[in-house]
Structure formats: structure tokens, C-alpha cells
Write an enzyme that holds these catalytic residues in place. Sequence first.
Site, PDB file in Angstrom:
ATOM      1  N   ASN A  90      -8.059 -13.085 -27.293  1.00 33.19           N
ATOM      2  CA  ASN A  90      -9.481 -13.200 -27.629  1.00 33.19           C
ATOM      3  C   ASN A  90      -9.695 -13.815 -29.004  1.00 33.19           C
ATOM      4  O   ASN A  90     -10.424 -14.805 -29.155  1.00 33.19           O
ATOM      5  CB  ASN A  90     -10.149 -11.826 -27.580  1.00 33.19           C
ATOM      6  CG  ASN A  90     -11.629 -11.907 -27.921  1.00 33.19           C
ATOM      7  OD1 ASN A  90     -12.432 -12.396 -27.123  1.00 33.19           O
ATOM      8  ND2 ASN A  90     -12.004 -11.431 -29.096  1.00 33.19           N
ATOM      9  N   TYR A 139      -4.326  -7.679 -35.825  1.00 35.45           N
ATOM     10  CA  TYR A 139      -5.733  -8.005 -36.092  1.00 35.45           C
ATOM     11  C   TYR A 139      -5.842  -8.945 -37.284  1.00 35.45           C
ATOM     12  O   TYR A 139      -6.455 -10.023 -37.205  1.00 35.45           O
ATOM     13  CB  TYR A 139      -6.541  -6.728 -36.330  1.00 35.45           C
ATOM     14  CG  TYR A 139      -7.899  -7.009 -36.918  1.00 35.45           C
ATOM     15  CD1 TYR A 139      -8.809  -7.816 -36.243  1.00 35.45           C
ATOM     16  CD2 TYR A 139      -8.273  -6.469 -38.157  1.00 35.45           C
ATOM     17  CE1 TYR A 139     -10.066  -8.079 -36.789  1.00 35.45           C
ATOM     18  CE2 TYR A 139      -9.522  -6.730 -38.702  1.00 35.45           C
ATOM     19  CZ  TYR A 139     -10.411  -7.531 -38.014  1.00 35.45           C
ATOM     20  OH  TYR A 139     -11.638  -7.802 -38.550  1.00 35.45           O
ATOM     21  N   PHE A 167     -15.324  -7.043 -46.413  1.00 37.04           N
ATOM     22  CA  PHE A 167     -14.657  -5.785 -46.710  1.00 37.04           C
ATOM     23  C   PHE A 167     -15.276  -4.745 -45.757  1.00 37.04           C
ATOM     24  O   PHE A 167     -15.320  -4.990 -44.566  1.00 37.04           O
ATOM     25  CB  PHE A 167     -14.730  -5.496 -48.209  1.00 37.04           C
ATOM     26  CG  PHE A 167     -13.696  -6.309 -48.964  1.00 37.04           C
ATOM     27  CD1 PHE A 167     -12.601  -5.701 -49.552  1.00 37.04           C
ATOM     28  CD2 PHE A 167     -13.775  -7.708 -49.012  1.00 37.04           C
ATOM     29  CE1 PHE A 167     -11.612  -6.447 -50.191  1.00 37.04           C
ATOM     30  CE2 PHE A 167     -12.802  -8.470 -49.647  1.00 37.04           C
ATOM     31  CZ  PHE A 167     -11.718  -7.832 -50.242  1.00 37.04           C
ATOM     32  N   LEU A 188     -15.697   5.009 -41.238  1.00 38.12           N
ATOM     33  CA  LEU A 188     -15.840   6.279 -41.935  1.00 38.12           C
ATOM     34  C   LEU A 188     -17.282   6.773 -42.007  1.00 38.12           C
ATOM     35  O   LEU A 188     -17.564   7.932 -41.678  1.00 38.12           O
ATOM     36  CB  LEU A 188     -15.263   6.155 -43.354  1.00 38.12           C
ATOM     37  CG  LEU A 188     -15.368   7.416 -44.228  1.00 38.12           C
ATOM     38  CD1 LEU A 188     -14.584   8.567 -43.615  1.00 38.12           C
ATOM     39  CD2 LEU A 188     -14.870   7.117 -45.643  1.00 38.12           C
TER      40      LEU A 188
END
Length: 322
Positions: A90, A139, A167, A188
Site C-alpha cells: 500500500n 512503516y 511528528f 496516546l
Amino acid sequence: MILVVGGAGYIGSHFVKELVKTQEVVVLDNLSTGHRWAVDEKAIFVEGDLGHAATVQKVFDTYEIEAVLHFAAFSLVGESVADPLKYYENNVGATLNLLKMMQQNSIDKFIFSSTAATYGMPDVERIDESTPTTPINPYGRSKLIVEQMLADFADSYGMKYVILRYFNAAGAHETAEIGESHSPETHLIPLILQHLLGQREAISVFGTDYATPDGTCIRDYIHVMDLAHAHILALEGLLGDTITTATYNLGNSFGYSVKEIIAMCESVTGRQANVQYVERRAGDPAMLVANAEKIYQELGWQARMDLQGIIESAWAWHQKQL
């Protein structure tokens, strides 16, 4: 007209919501991780996969596309380690198909959503664009391969491009109409907020013995609409021929530890978290903080939303989902 691939995903949909104010927009998304409801009603939506040449060609035949923005990558680090084939097919293969179709249709302007994962585990306080790119997982490698392909396409075919290395994207649109909605959720801030809403029993902190002031990992968080604004500026540069090729970091240039993020979430929500401290995860750097000075100097961009604002916007979105 501007083509946004992956425009139904988290960051793509926020960008589209901003772009439709000034441009006609076509969104191409296979909805494997995105959501049809997240696409602004002013945009034209096409369900399809950028890896399918006939689908991409039909879009180029139907609409007069000036530039393409790419938000259509898979982005889970752990999944990329367990199933690298999925990521290379992908993130690299389908993107190469898109670039090939762009070349064949004389479309030469491209903006690529890249990642701080291309840097791997750099031993620097703040990462700038000259920091060596040594990704440590499929990744990050898949993103870096595309960056390298773009450089080759620029050299050989005259492609004009901007690479934006994110980021930690976070937060939601100010209207709370769209926000961060992943399945599974791995980021998170939404994990903490889901816990504080009673949707998770606890929040896990992976490692408390890092070489940081409080022992937990430090990351650079940037509001999703600040990211959208950076893409607008990059697109204006390409369309106005003031940019030919460029690579920029996108971050606040300031890091927050996991404990600081939890504390801010508690402050914003007025709720107490149940925190479980567990062992480190393999491959987690102690600190990843951007130096985003280059894009400020060249395009005048800087992050406008602070951590409290990021979490307040995310909290409004999560509460609306109840």
C-alpha cells in the site's frame, strides 16, 4: 481541482475541510481506515483504491486535476512489523501506481504526508531535516522509500513536490464535527481520553526509566489543524511556482512526556486517571522532538495550538461521540 487521496482519514479529512474553502476538491479513499462521514460535503467523494490504475485514470479523465495530496498510507508501527507486505504493497506499491498515473497524465505537483518515523532513533535533542534518516521499522522505511522515489521523479521527470514529516498529530476540528477515530486506537491522547470517559479500564505507561526528567518518553504533539494549515501553504507554493521541491518537519518544536500528557488530560477533563506502569516497548526512543524552523523561515508556518488547546479540542470531540 485538487485530488486528495486518503481524504476520509483523520488528517486528510481535516485538511479537506480547510481546502474546500478555497478550492474544488476530489477525495479518493477506499475507506479501509477512513470514514465517509468525515469528508466535507463540499468535496466530491470517489470510493476507490489508488493502487488500481483504472480507478485513478477515471478520476484524471473526469476531473481536471492540478495537484495531488497523499494521505493514504497505513501507519501502525507494530502492524508494519507483523505484516510488512501490507505496508510495502500500500504505502510503496500503490503510491508508485499513483505517481505513474500522474506522470502519464502530465500532473506534476504532489504533496506527501511523511513521518518522523523516517528518522528512526536519532540521538539529538531536536530533529531537523538534515538529521540522518535511518528508520527502524517497515512503516518508516515505506515512507522513506516514497521520499526517495519523489527525488528520482523530480530529477528525471520534473515532478514538483513537498514532503511533510509529521511528528505526533492530535486534537480535533474546532466544531467537533470530525476528530480522531481509529480502530484500533493506538495514539496516546485519545487512549487517555477514552479511559477518562470510562471506555477503558486504565492507561498504560510503557517505561519509567528513560533518560528524561520524569523517566517517561517525550514526544512533540501538533494540532491536526496546524498540520492542515501547513499543507495549504505547501500547496499554495506549488501552485504559485514558488516551490519546486522541499522537505519540512511539522511539530511544535517542544516535547511533552507521557506523564505530562496524562496530567494535562486530567486537568482539562477534571477526572483522575488510573495509570498502570509497565515495561518499555521495544524500539521506543526516549525523545522525539521536531526542529520546525525551516518551514517557518521558508513558508511562515508555525504551530499555533498549545497542548491544552489540543487536548480541549480532542475532549470536545470524544464527548460528542457518547
